[in-house]
Every structure is written in C-alpha cells, then in structure tokens.
Design a protein around this motif. Structure first.
Motif, PDB file in Angstrom:
ATOM      1  N   GLY A   1      28.557   5.805  -5.116  1.00 36.66           N
ATOM      2  CA  GLY A   1      27.930   4.475  -5.370  1.00 36.66           C
ATOM      3  C   GLY A   1      26.758   4.348  -4.150  1.00 36.66           C
ATOM      4  O   GLY A   1      26.226   5.400  -3.752  1.00 36.66           O
ATOM      5  N   ASN A   2      26.676   3.083  -3.729  1.00 36.25           N
ATOM      6  CA  ASN A   2      25.744   2.730  -2.868  1.00 36.25           C
ATOM      7  C   ASN A   2      26.493   2.595  -1.426  1.00 36.25           C
ATOM      8  O   ASN A   2      26.183   1.594  -0.728  1.00 36.25           O
ATOM      9  CB  ASN A   2      24.819   1.571  -3.229  1.00 36.25           C
ATOM     10  CG  ASN A   2      25.794   0.398  -3.341  1.00 36.25           C
ATOM     11  OD1 ASN A   2      26.950   0.406  -3.652  1.00 36.25           O
ATOM     12  ND2 ASN A   2      25.007  -0.875  -3.672  1.00 36.25           N
ATOM     13  N   GLY A   3      27.185   3.359  -0.989  1.00 34.74           N
ATOM     14  CA  GLY A   3      28.049   3.437   0.171  1.00 34.74           C
ATOM     15  C   GLY A   3      27.138   3.201   1.488  1.00 34.74           C
ATOM     16  O   GLY A   3      25.952   3.680   1.391  1.00 34.74           O
ATOM     17  N   ASN A   4      27.589   2.744   2.645  1.00 39.30           N
ATOM     18  CA  ASN A   4      26.658   2.551   3.676  1.00 39.30           C
ATOM     19  C   ASN A   4      27.365   3.662   4.761  1.00 39.30           C
ATOM     20  O   ASN A   4      28.517   3.623   5.094  1.00 39.30           O
ATOM     21  CB  ASN A   4      27.024   1.007   4.288  1.00 39.30           C
ATOM     22  CG  ASN A   4      26.097   0.851   5.545  1.00 39.30           C
ATOM     23  OD1 ASN A   4      26.083   1.726   6.462  1.00 39.30           O
ATOM     24  ND2 ASN A   4      25.545  -0.135   5.620  1.00 39.30           N
ATOM     25  N   MET A   5      26.221   4.636   5.303  1.00 45.64           N
ATOM     26  CA  MET A   5      26.962   5.622   6.003  1.00 45.64           C
ATOM     27  C   MET A   5      27.464   5.409   7.213  1.00 45.64           C
ATOM     28  O   MET A   5      28.502   5.981   7.735  1.00 45.64           O
ATOM     29  CB  MET A   5      25.701   6.752   6.091  1.00 45.64           C
ATOM     30  CG  MET A   5      25.927   8.056   7.033  1.00 45.64           C
ATOM     31  SD  MET A   5      27.298   9.172   6.085  1.00 45.64           S
ATOM     32  CE  MET A   5      26.042   9.697   4.882  1.00 45.64           C
TER      33      MET A   5
ATOM     34  N   LEU B   1      35.405  -1.187  -6.287  1.00 44.39           N
ATOM     35  CA  LEU B   1      35.756  -0.529  -5.012  1.00 44.39           C
ATOM     36  C   LEU B   1      34.864  -1.261  -3.722  1.00 44.39           C
ATOM     37  O   LEU B   1      34.990  -0.884  -2.496  1.00 44.39           O
ATOM     38  CB  LEU B   1      35.399   1.107  -4.778  1.00 44.39           C
ATOM     39  CG  LEU B   1      36.685   1.870  -5.579  1.00 44.39           C
ATOM     40  CD1 LEU B   1      36.252   3.179  -5.399  1.00 44.39           C
ATOM     41  CD2 LEU B   1      37.940   1.665  -4.649  1.00 44.39           C
ATOM     42  N   GLY B   2      33.874  -1.973  -4.124  1.00 42.16           N
ATOM     43  CA  GLY B   2      32.719  -2.265  -3.144  1.00 42.16           C
ATOM     44  C   GLY B   2      32.094  -1.217  -2.700  1.00 42.16           C
ATOM     45  O   GLY B   2      31.286  -0.492  -3.852  1.00 42.16           O
ATOM     46  N   LYS B   3      31.793  -0.702  -1.715  1.00 42.78           N
ATOM     47  CA  LYS B   3      31.196   0.572  -1.346  1.00 42.78           C
ATOM     48  C   LYS B   3      32.265   1.461  -0.761  1.00 42.78           C
ATOM     49  O   LYS B   3      33.092   1.235  -0.055  1.00 42.78           O
ATOM     50  CB  LYS B   3      29.969   0.125  -0.212  1.00 42.78           C
ATOM     51  CG  LYS B   3      29.094  -0.770  -0.531  1.00 42.78           C
ATOM     52  CD  LYS B   3      28.155  -1.084   0.626  1.00 42.78           C
ATOM     53  CE  LYS B   3      27.228  -2.108   0.029  1.00 42.78           C
ATOM     54  NZ  LYS B   3      26.071  -2.218   1.039  1.00 42.78           N
ATOM     55  N   ALA B   4      32.043   2.714  -1.295  1.00 43.25           N
ATOM     56  CA  ALA B   4      33.121   3.687  -1.056  1.00 43.25           C
ATOM     57  C   ALA B   4      32.679   5.107  -0.751  1.00 43.25           C
ATOM     58  O   ALA B   4      31.382   5.461  -0.719  1.00 43.25           O
ATOM     59  CB  ALA B   4      34.157   3.978  -2.247  1.00 43.25           C
ATOM     60  N   ALA B   5      33.281   5.896  -0.038  1.00 42.94           N
ATOM     61  CA  ALA B   5      32.917   7.259   0.302  1.00 42.94           C
ATOM     62  C   ALA B   5      34.159   8.212   0.493  1.00 42.94           C
ATOM     63  O   ALA B   5      35.260   8.016   0.792  1.00 42.94           O
ATOM     64  CB  ALA B   5      31.950   7.258   1.804  1.00 42.94           C
ATOM     65  N   ALA B   6      33.941   9.646   0.427  1.00 40.82           N
ATOM     66  CA  ALA B   6      34.847  10.559   0.662  1.00 40.82           C
ATOM     67  C   ALA B   6      34.485  11.375   1.787  1.00 40.82           C
ATOM     68  O   ALA B   6      33.305  11.769   1.948  1.00 40.82           O
ATOM     69  CB  ALA B   6      35.083  11.489  -0.463  1.00 40.82           C
ATOM     70  N   VAL B   7      35.279  11.664   2.948  1.00 37.31           N
ATOM     71  CA  VAL B   7      35.101  12.375   4.157  1.00 37.31           C
ATOM     72  C   VAL B   7      35.955  13.453   4.093  1.00 37.31           C
ATOM     73  O   VAL B   7      37.145  13.121   4.142  1.00 37.31           O
ATOM     74  CB  VAL B   7      35.118  11.284   5.234  1.00 37.31           C
ATOM     75  CG1 VAL B   7      34.750  12.003   6.685  1.00 37.31           C
ATOM     76  CG2 VAL B   7      34.277  10.188   5.170  1.00 37.31           C
ATOM     77  N   ASN B   8      35.328  14.684   4.392  1.00 36.99           N
ATOM     78  CA  ASN B   8      36.539  15.716   4.558  1.00 36.99           C
ATOM     79  C   ASN B   8      36.585  15.971   5.955  1.00 36.99           C
ATOM     80  O   ASN B   8      36.178  15.149   7.090  1.00 36.99           O
ATOM     81  CB  ASN B   8      35.860  16.993   4.032  1.00 36.99           C
ATOM     82  CG  ASN B   8      34.273  17.317   4.857  1.00 36.99           C
ATOM     83  OD1 ASN B   8      34.154  16.822   5.686  1.00 36.99           O
ATOM     84  ND2 ASN B   8      33.819  18.503   4.149  1.00 36.99           N
ATOM     85  N   ALA B   9      37.454  17.013   6.404  1.00 41.93           N
ATOM     86  CA  ALA B   9      37.880  17.198   7.911  1.00 41.93           C
ATOM     87  C   ALA B   9      36.703  17.557   8.663  1.00 41.93           C
ATOM     88  O   ALA B   9      36.843  17.243   9.929  1.00 41.93           O
ATOM     89  CB  ALA B   9      38.916  18.328   7.938  1.00 41.93           C
TER      90      ALA B   9
END
Length: 551
Positions: free
Chosen positions: A192-196, A176-184
C-alpha cells in the motif's frame, strides 16, 4: 484521559489483531504454494518421461531442447510430455498465479519460463546464473529451490519464484494501516502506501511492538511478525494521530458522558453538603440548649440516611432522656433523703434487738438450756450479718448465712428436718448478691415441709463445669402441680412475673438476673421420687466480667 487512553489502547489492540490475521493469511498462502511445489516435485519424480523432458529443458537453446525432445521420442506410443506445458497446467493453475517464474539451472546457466498476469508463458534460454533475471529481491518475490537430477555438468536445480505482489495484494482487505515486508538483507517491500522511514525505525528495534516517532508530535504504533518459512518480517504501522481522528466521535461521546456524570455528581455533592450544614447547625443548637439547661422538646429531625441525620436524632433523643433522668434523679434524691431520715430514727432498733437477744441467751445459759442459747446466738449472728454485710458478697458467705438459717430451722423442727451442703471450693469465692439462698430454703418450709413426714431433707450442691458453675437446691417435700409449675416457669421467663403467687422466687430470679445479666439461667423441676429441684446456672464468661467490675 484514562478512558480515552483505554479506547485508544483498545483500537491499537484491534489493529494488532488485524495485522496478526493478515500475517496468518500470508503465511497460509505461502504454505499452500510450498505444498503445491512439493507436490509437483513428487510428480516429476514419479513420471520418468516428465523427468527426461525437464532435463532436455536445460539445453542452451530452445531449438536444442526441441531437437532432443523429438530425437528421444520419435516412435513412442506414450503421450509426449512437455515440461513447460505441464508446469502451466499443474503448477501455475494450482497456485492460482502466485508462482510467476520457474527456472531450471545447471552449473553454468539456466533457462527460465515467465508467466504474465494472464498466465501466458514466455521463455528465455541460455541465461547466466548471474543474470539480472535470476537476482533475488523482495520486490520480485521469494525463491523456493529444489535439487532434481545429476548431469555431466553437475546437479540440476529448479527454482520457483513466488510473486510478492500477488501474495501481499491479498491482504488489502485487512485494516493494516500502513504495512511492509522486510527480508533478512534489509530490503523493504511497501504494501500500500507504507512509510519507508517508519518501517526502518521499527525494524531497528528489538521489540515486536511499540512506538516510533517521525517527529516528537507524531508517534506511530508498530507491530512486527517474523516468518519461519521465507525469513522475512511483516511490519504494520498505525499513525496515532490518524487513529485518534478515526475514533474522535467515540472519544467525544465518552467525554460528554463523563463530563455530564462529573457535573451531576458535583451538584449532588453540593446539595448534600448544604443539607449536612443544616443538620450540623441543628446539632450545634441542640448542644447549646443543653449547655443552658434548656431541655424543652425540639421538632423531630427529618429522617436522613447519613451520619448527620443519625447524630441529630440521637442528640434529640439524648436531650429527652436527660430531661427524664434529671427529673427521676431529683425525685429519687428526695425519696432517698426521706428514707435516710427514717433509718436515722430507727437506728437504735438493731442494737436494741442484739442486746435483747444477748440477755435472753444469758438467761438460757444460767438455766443450763444450751440448746436454746445456741439457737438464740445463731439468730443474732444471722441478723447481724444480714444488716452489716455488703450487698455484694461471695457465694461462700451467702452459704454461711443459709447455714445459720437452716440451723434455726433444725431448732424449730427437732428430729424432723435435716440439711446437707456439698459445694466445691472453686465456687465459694465467686461474687453474688446477699441473702437470696434463704428465700429458696424458706420456700421449702412454706410449701414443701410436712410435719407428718419423719424425714424432711434440704440439700445444696455445687459443681463447676467447662463453661458454667451450677448450684442445685433439692428437697424431698411436696411436689408442685404441673399447671402451677408451668405458671412458675412462665413467670420466671417473662418480665411480668410480679403478678405470680411465687413472689419470693420471682424476686430472687430478678435480682440474680440483674446481677449476672444474660449469664444466668434458673430452672424449677419436680424430682422423680418427691420434692422440688431448683437449678441456678452461672456462665463463666459473665463471672469474669462481674469480677472485673468489682475490682
């Protein structure tokens, strides 16, 4: 650059597909967990004892929960069901540890059951609904709520917390590279080491994919996927610089191959240009030789499959043909001058013939022999028109010459020969060469006419069809033997007919084909009853071309 862009775009496409696969896996896990929760809710509804124990679990303390449980089931022969044990056995194990927290709530508070990483439960009773343990955040997980029963204090509710860590840790196998989950609410769970910062920029955009920039020299590709169940978005980001470094070996190989191809093409172009220059120099030399009237043969040009090679060969061929043509023209000019001198010497002969025929005709008139006078007048007119008329005349004029000849034949064979001419007016104005029909008629008198026959007939017909004009010369004389007819047809269809005995017919065919080209066809056939039929067919298309040339 274009090839590199294609490779990078392909890699970005692969990363997007990988992110889509990861998102599908997450959604599948969520779907499995919700299906298990729904199945467990149905289990509670279908088991009255389990439903009661769930209600007892809403007691303010654990002691009260155990007291109610024992008081209401002192002598029951049924198996004593425990809501916490049942949850662990049927739900926690079903969900493979995804559901880390189950809480039962009344109007004022709730009791919670927590599972550690080894599946060992712990309990907390009498917690306020506003307690921190019940606060929902994407860092903890996703809450699934179900209404279960009614009590004196209100409707009871059961909540299931699906752990974010357990769900999102399973996608580590995807690139995935860098990933994140974001809610409403905008809360971010970094996988992992995602960038905020990059994730927040990507979420702020309305597009599902594109580029964001941490700085001008560091573009980052992002792609987002929206969940329909838990109202969150999965964001996958890939740093373009990292991707290029990853694909550096492929890009270098492509660059090397393309550079080699370009150099090879340039070398080939330079070689061809030098070769073309040599051919062009040869062409210029040949043209200069022609300017100075030097037609001596040159060494044949080397065969080459391009325009310069073709031009060089054609120029050499043109020089050879010019040399032959000039030579032929010179010889023909001498022959023409010689013929003109002879014609000048005999110029008086036609006038002498006309005057002699006129004297004979006058003598016949004096002796009251009108028939002989008409024949002599017809012969004189025929000879005059043959000599004076142009070589290109109309078919109508050619028919007039033929008619004069046939009148003379009527005079020669009185009461034995008759002729008939039936040609449509649309044919009369067509252009043709002079004095070819008389040869066809003469052929009849030489080979088909019979003095023993009382009725010798020669017919000329002409009609117009859709695509051609057709003239037919028909007689009732002696037919041609099949062997000789085959020889005549072969002679007319070949270029060697001069050796045939039918030299007159071959000459007519040759002259007409020279004039009408491929638009002419001649056929010779025997009639069924008797005699011969010669058919001359002329294409309308070639008639248009001939008329245009004559104009």
């Amino acid at each position: 650059m274009l090839t590199s862009a294609i490779v990078i775009n392909q890699s970005l496409g692969n990363a997007r597909i990988e992110a889509a696969n990861a998102f599908s896996s997450i959604e599948s896990d969520f779907q499995n967990d919700t299906d298990r929760i729904e199945a467990y809710i149905q289990r509670i509804y279908s088991n009255q004892a389990l439903m009661k124990d769930t209600q007892y679990f809403m007691s303010p303390t654990i002691d009260q929960y155990l007291t109610k449980k024992l008081l209401n089931n002192p002598y029951s022969e049924q198996e004593l069901l425990s809501f916490p044990e049942d949850v662990k056995t049927y739900l926690y194990n079903w969900a493979q540890g995804d559901i880390m927290q189950i809480s039962v709530h009344s109007k004022h508070g709730g009791n919670v059951m927590l599972f550690d990483n080894k599946g060992i439960p712990s309990y907390q009773f009498g917690k306020s609904n506003d307690d921190e343990i019940f606060q929902e955040s994407i860092q903890k997980g996703f809450v699934y709520r179900k209404k279960l029963f009614h009590t004196s204090e209100g409707t009871g509710e059961i909540r299931f917390l699906v752990s974010s860590e357990r769900i999102f840790s399973r996608v580590s196998n995807y690139q995935l590279g860098k990933a994140a989950a974001v809610n409403a609410a905008g809360d971010v769970y970094l996988i992992g080491n995602g960038n905020m910062k990059i994730v927040q920029q990507a979420i702020a955009r309305k597009d599902t994919h594109g580029f964001v920039f941490d700085n001008l020299l560091s573009p980052t590709f992002y792609v987002t996927f929206s969940s329909s169940k838990f109202n969150y978005k999965l964001v996958s980001t890939i740093d373009l610089g990292t991707l290029i470094r990853k694909e550096s070996s492929v890009l270098f190989m492509l660059f090397f191959v393309i550079l080699t191809a370009i150099v090879s093409v340039l070398l080939l172009v330079v070689y061809n240009l030098r070769d073309d220059a040599r051919f062009l120099h040869r062409i210029i030399q040949s043209i200069n030789r022609v300017k100075t009237a030097d037609f001596t043969p040159n060494k044949p040009a080397r065969y080459r499959r391009n325009e310069y090679g073709m031009i060089a060969r054609e120029v050499d061929d043109m020089i050879r043909q010019l040399d032959r043509h000039i030579h032929n023209e010179f010889v023909l000019k001498l022959k023409q001058q010689e013929a003109e001198m002879k014609a000048l010497q005999h110029q008086i002969n036609p006038h002498f013939l006309y005057n002699t025929l006129e004297v004979i005709r006058s003598t016949a008139l004096v002796n009251q022999d009108a028939h002989t006078a008409d024949a002599i007048a017809t012969l004189g007119a025929l000879y005059r028109e043959i000599v004076q008329k142009d070589n290109i005349i109309t078919i109508g004029s050619e028919l007039e010459l033929l008619q004069k000849y046939l009148k003379i034949m009527e005079f020669k064979y009185p009461d034995l020969f008759y002729y008939q001419i039936d040609v449509s007016e649309s044919i009369l104005e067509l252009p043709t060469i002079k004095f070819w029909m008389q040869t066809l008629a003469e052929n009849f008198f030489v080979h088909g006419f019979s003095m023993e026959k009382e009725f010798n007939l020669f017919i000329v017909t002409g009609r117009e069809d859709n695509d051609f004009y057709k003239l037919e010369f028909i007689d009732n004389g002696i037919s041609i033997e099949e062997v000789r007819l085959a020889d005549i047809r072969k002679a007319l269809s070949s270029n060697y007919g001069a050796n045939t005995k039918s030299i007159g017919l071959y000459n007519v065919c040759t002259r007409l084909k020279y004039f009408y080209r491929d638009g002419l066809s001649i056929s010779v056939d025997n009639n069924i009853e008797a005699g011969v039929k010669i058919s001359v067919q002329i294409s309308k298309e070639v008639i248009s071309d001939v008329q245009a040339v004559n104009r």
